[in-house]
Scaffold this active site. Sequence first.
Site, mmCIF file in Angstrom:
data_model
loop_
_atom_site.group_PDB
_atom_site.id
_atom_site.type_symbol
_atom_site.label_atom_id
_atom_site.label_comp_id
_atom_site.label_asym_id
_atom_site.label_seq_id
_atom_site.Cartn_x
_atom_site.Cartn_y
_atom_site.Cartn_z
ATOM 1 N N HIS A 190 0.264 -1.069 0.191
ATOM 2 C CA HIS A 190 -0.244 0.003 -0.383
ATOM 3 C C HIS A 190 0.593 1.453 0.089
ATOM 4 O O HIS A 190 0.006 2.083 -0.031
ATOM 5 C CB HIS A 190 -0.751 0.079 1.244
ATOM 6 C CG HIS A 190 -2.266 -0.678 0.879
ATOM 7 N ND1 HIS A 190 -1.892 -2.159 1.546
ATOM 8 C CD2 HIS A 190 -3.367 -0.859 -0.078
ATOM 9 C CE1 HIS A 190 -3.301 -3.195 1.254
ATOM 10 N NE2 HIS A 190 -4.122 -2.029 0.379
ATOM 11 N N GLU A 432 -11.588 -10.761 -4.605
ATOM 12 C CA GLU A 432 -9.864 -11.065 -4.021
ATOM 13 C C GLU A 432 -9.783 -11.781 -4.090
ATOM 14 O O GLU A 432 -8.066 -11.791 -3.594
ATOM 15 C CB GLU A 432 -9.164 -9.474 -3.429
ATOM 16 C CG GLU A 432 -10.218 -9.439 -1.636
ATOM 17 C CD GLU A 432 -9.941 -6.988 -1.511
ATOM 18 O OE1 GLU A 432 -8.618 -7.087 -2.891
ATOM 19 O OE2 GLU A 432 -10.647 -7.074 -1.012
ATOM 20 N N ASP A 456 -4.655 -8.284 -3.817
ATOM 21 C CA ASP A 456 -4.731 -9.755 -3.393
ATOM 22 C C ASP A 456 -5.145 -10.509 -3.976
ATOM 23 O O ASP A 456 -4.190 -11.446 -3.305
ATOM 24 C CB ASP A 456 -6.005 -9.182 -2.316
ATOM 25 C CG ASP A 456 -5.401 -7.979 -1.263
ATOM 26 O OD1 ASP A 456 -3.979 -8.449 -0.625
ATOM 27 O OD2 ASP A 456 -6.465 -6.773 -1.052
ATOM 28 N N CYS A 503 -10.043 -2.987 -10.493
ATOM 29 C CA CYS A 503 -9.691 -2.305 -9.794
ATOM 30 C C CYS A 503 -8.139 -1.920 -8.921
ATOM 31 O O CYS A 503 -7.497 -1.724 -8.209
ATOM 32 C CB CYS A 503 -10.605 -1.712 -8.453
ATOM 33 S SG CYS A 503 -10.534 -3.100 -7.154
HETATM 34 C C1 PEP Z 1 -6.559 -5.124 -5.059
HETATM 35 O O1 PEP Z 1 -6.611 -5.668 -3.343
HETATM 36 O O2 PEP Z 1 -6.271 -5.335 -5.760
HETATM 37 C C2 PEP Z 1 -7.692 -3.751 -4.427
HETATM 38 C C3 PEP Z 1 -8.409 -2.963 -5.057
HETATM 39 O O3 PEP Z 1 -7.421 -3.422 -2.911
HETATM 40 P P1 PEP Z 1 -6.481 -3.371 -2.212
HETATM 41 O O4 PEP Z 1 -4.857 -2.810 -2.746
HETATM 42 O O5 PEP Z 1 -6.956 -1.882 -1.288
HETATM 43 O O6 PEP Z 1 -5.750 -4.282 -1.433
HETATM 44 MG MG MG Z 2 -7.465 -5.558 -2.118
#
Ligand code: PEP
Ligand code: MG
Length: 579
Positions: A190, A432, A456, A503
């Site tokens: 992140h 995910e 994920d 996403c």
């Molecule tokens: C993902 O896991 O692809 C996602 C968009 O959520 P995050 O990156 O916040 O875990």
């Molecule tokens: Mg995620």
Amino acid sequence: MIKLQGIAVSSGVTIGEALVLDAEGFRIPRRFVARSAVDTELERLSTAIGDTTREIERNRDAIRAELGQQYAAIFDAHLAMLHDERLQAELVSAVRDKNLWPEYAVSRTLRRYAKAFQNLDNHIAQRAHDIYDIEKSLLRNLLGQRSETLAAVSQPVIVLAHNLTPSETAKLDRRFVQGFATELGGPGSHTAIVAEGLEIPAVVGIGPFLSDVSGGEPVILDGNQGVVILQPDEETIARYRLEVEAARTAAVNLGRLRDLPAETIDGVRIRIHGNIEFPNEVEQCIRRGCDGIGLYRTEFLYLTSPREPTEEDHFAAYSEVVRAMGGKPVVIRTLDLGADKMLTETTPEEERNPCLGLRSIRLSLRQLPMFRTQLRAILRASALGDVRVMFPLISTIVELRQARMVLADVMEDLAEHGIAFNRDMQVGMMVETPAAAVMLDTFVGDVDFVSIGTNDLIQYTLAVDRGNKEVADLYNACDPAVLRLLKRSVQTAKEANVPANVCGQMSGSVMYTQLLLGMGLEQLSVPASAIPEVKQLCRSVSLEECRAIAERVLEMDSAQQVKSFLRDQLRRVLAQTVA
Ligand code: PEP
Ligand code: MG
């Protein structure tokens, strides 16, 4: 000149002055104090020595009470070193006679002592650690906490650090932090995502390099190639200056796409939505012509706030986004805390496997008052525009239904009190986990849309920690196992007539655009910085070609093969676009 290779996580090239943070805090630049300030600086040094003394005494007393004097003696030795007359005289003289900044005087002098110990035989060499401890403690007291110091940055710098947490990254001041590079960190962390959101060029996972650099020296950070250059020569600086210029021109050219639709050559309209972590990122998305917000990572409201956000804090943030989007869809994802997005108050005990632990929807369902507070705010915001809610990390139907039940309950509450909200607000889930992808046919009846979180999904499918540089080469969106789950999810959603979106970071990389369109996706949610390029790519390809590409890729059995094929396909399209 030293060239370092790391993992490119946020694009852009920048040239600037290094600000070095090691595991504990600052690596101190050589700085001088004005003659007129010497007395004040000596006083600051003396206060820091006093504070450090008290700290060591407190530790000594606590250990003595618990384990006895035998162990407390270690701290007595620290005190004796700290108050050694020769050491104190050297520190004072460095500031008074050589006009050195106290931080630099401490760092230089104590490191010299430590080195002298290290050169002795094994037993005595151990004492070097004690001296480093004293140095750290003195510097902490001179500089204040690391986060305060980061917040106090007031001139352009490139931050070089052992590691940065997502919340530290979120708090970086974009006006001054031109880029950052870290020894630790993986491709899907992140920290990387926030850097991309803030549009700060970043390179992570370089491995140990901080001992080769001191604060204040020039650095080139190439977030496109994952390269950091220390002590660059003039020729290299000139070459990178040209690159910075070229990127500026390219951005202006792509800016012209703002009001054009992401429509393929054969007339298929693709929706390009933006991913945001903070309300102010909406402006960047709008400026680049997004069709909506496809992922609002609301947990950052928690990570950047000194106290638990209230319903009004949530509502203020959401309504800012919804109003700015003026009727376009805004997908608000409920809290996805845990794993590398930690809140100490909510996870009191250290988890051995936080990615597999109490994170995300699991945490929300365990902390109902917190969850309900957020849902109330989302529902209230739904009266202001096209708000949709999305639950993260769903892995069983029970979780999804429980989350929906809490939502229904909160709706009743609001209705009872006559508070406005949209009863038909769309409800979606993220796909995910491999479990969600495999069982999606049983989930789709309970949702209005799905969004595939490849960050994920890759992590859990391949059992590779997305934030760990040691296994970064295994974290691969091209892996056939990931692609099959992705394809299967898109197909299942399509058969059930449920809109699907991707996403994860993968959707923001043009290398995958043709593949994703070919799999049947008509909506992609990407970081703001990627909107123009992805849009341009959609406008340069036909869906027919994309389908053929997806078909070929899904027959391949190695990530390597997929990657080189997709690279070739991208090159082909880009060559045609330029021609
Ligand atoms: C993902 O896991 O692809 C996602 C968009 O959520 P995050 O990156 O916040 O875990
Ligand atoms: Mg995620």
